[in-house]
Design a protein around this motif. Sequence first.
Motif, PDB file in Angstrom:
ATOM      1  N   ALA A   8       0.829  -1.205   0.000  1.00  0.00           N
ATOM      2  CA  ALA A   8       0.000   0.000   0.000  1.00  0.00           C
ATOM      3  C   ALA A   8       0.867   1.260   0.000  1.00  0.00           C
ATOM      4  CB  ALA A   8      -0.929  -0.007   1.220  1.00  0.00           C
ATOM      5  N   MET A  29      -1.420   4.649   3.186  1.00  0.00           N
ATOM      6  CA  MET A  29      -2.258   3.547   2.691  1.00  0.00           C
ATOM      7  C   MET A  29      -3.497   4.064   1.980  1.00  0.00           C
ATOM      8  SD  MET A  29      -2.049   0.592   5.642  1.00  0.00           S
ATOM      9  CE  MET A  29      -2.836  -0.625   4.573  1.00  0.00           C
ATOM     10  N   GLY A  79      -2.392   5.105  -1.405  1.00  0.00           N
ATOM     11  CA  GLY A  79      -2.070   3.944  -2.230  1.00  0.00           C
ATOM     12  C   GLY A  79      -3.309   3.222  -2.719  1.00  0.00           C
ATOM     13  N   ILE A  80      -4.272   3.020  -1.831  1.00  0.00           N
ATOM     14  CA  ILE A  80      -5.503   2.330  -2.229  1.00  0.00           C
ATOM     15  C   ILE A  80      -6.281   3.164  -3.237  1.00  0.00           C
ATOM     16  CG2 ILE A  80      -7.734   1.492  -1.394  1.00  0.00           C
ATOM     17  CD1 ILE A  80      -6.314   0.741   1.214  1.00  0.00           C
ATOM     18  N   THR A 108      -8.450   1.503   6.626  1.00  0.00           N
ATOM     19  CA  THR A 108      -7.030   1.671   6.935  1.00  0.00           C
ATOM     20  C   THR A 108      -6.814   2.101   8.379  1.00  0.00           C
ATOM     21  OG1 THR A 108      -7.087   3.963   6.099  1.00  0.00           O
ATOM     22  CG2 THR A 108      -6.470   2.225   4.534  1.00  0.00           C
TER      23      THR A 108
END
Length: 532
Positions: A19, A407, A410-411, A505
């Motif tokens: 991530a 994260m 990234g997601i 997250t």
Amino acid sequence: MLDFPTWKKTWLWLITAIAIFAALPSIFSLSGQRWPSALPDQTVNLGLDLAGGSHILLEAEVSQVATQRLENMEEAVRGAMRQAEPRIRIGDVSTANGRLSFMLDDPADIDRARELLLPLVNGTGLTREWDLQVVDGNRVVLSQTQAGLDQAVNDAMDSATEVVRKRIDALGTREPTIIRQSDTRIVVQVPGLEDPDALKELLGQTARLEFKLVDETALPSDVAEGRAPPGSEIVPFAEGSSGEGQSLAVRRLGGIRGDNLVGAQQSFDPQTNEPVVSITFDQQGGARFAQLTTENVQKPFAIILDGKVLSAPNINEPILGGTAQISGGFTVDTANNLAISLRSGALPIDLAVVEERTVGPDLGADSIRKGIIAMAIGSLAVVVLMIATYGRFGVYATIALVINVLMILGIMAVLNSTLTLPGIAGFVLTIGAAVDANVLINERIREERKRGRRVIAAVENGYSEASRAIYDANITNFIAGVLLFLFGSGPVRGFAVVLVIGLFTSVFTAVTLTRMWVAGWLRKTKPKDILL
């Protein structure tokens, strides 16, 4: 509860690393740094308020729906009467005053005609679309009902919205916002679009393609004065075509529409090397096109786009392959835009641009900068408070907070989501919400220690008991976020995306990761007490 075998720790660190790595291209992009081209470069899309772009409001010409329905009904009525056994002959057909009326040559055919018309009048839905009346025993009058017209307008607007979406997607833009506004308007927002004029031209083109036979009985003098023989209509030539400034008389009914197209590509005429558009019909359209060209060899037929004649070539031989070529003085760009419009389908109703607004990228850059400043200040305040209050456990919460933000980025990049200004607000809100979980856990551990439990038992019970409250709270927030995403639009959805992703997250970092770190520290140092 505090047992973390090697495979589990490896799995958790692997998820975290993936991530974080997915977030790096977005961080490089937002900071203006170049990301290595050899590595995956999926980034978070920026919304209109951050990347700049075009905002266009389109309004439909709803009167066209009634006119088109009249024409379709007339063609359907003529076909039904012609195919009746024996044939029912009609005359004195009129579409004046928004009604379709016609006379029966033989009044004795009135009952047969009524039976043939009932399926056309009632339609396929629950709404009665037309009123049928018989006047003077042999004249049939069909009038559109208001309910049927309203339903037709609604269906046309839904279809137009989908066509607009397909055309914009064909431009290669990412995450456009296309929504209906009121009964007759469509809002279009395209982030990062550098040429709004091209967008307006593409959306303003109805792309209603028709092939109609030329009425060779029409006198040139009558055509020049705008008079057409019965059953025909006058259509002007398009700008840039060989007949620019002139008009043509074509048969009003009996042609072929572009509804049966399955493909359209810009290409070049092999003889003149001029840009053209090659089109392909589906099986039904190909059969009708073959029949039309077979029955009218050596006769001219007009290729009409949005009520303008592009060209009127002779049918030299039957065209049986289901393909055709459209020419009309195109450039490569105009031919490509026409191909996009034809592939996405004709707009069932004309759309006019009634409002245009351009958002400059400088405004978006300023919004990003201020949003990052707000996030940094908020994060710093939270970090100081957490470390001052909970010591080592506050440090773990801070590290989890940083990983949480990475994260989310990234997601969002992997899901090709769009970050809007409300999305940045969602980030700031997520920072506070993420720390809430650690506060609950740490306060619960404090309570367990005050009750006299040993360190390991206090930490284990603290995480166990607090986790239930954390999960319950996040479930309610998740429901709210999903509802915002489903029923919201544009910026509201941007906020909902960050909120929902942040919930997952936050729980992962604030509960699972910190518990893994605390468990490792406890096993390694075996402290007699903890400072909380």
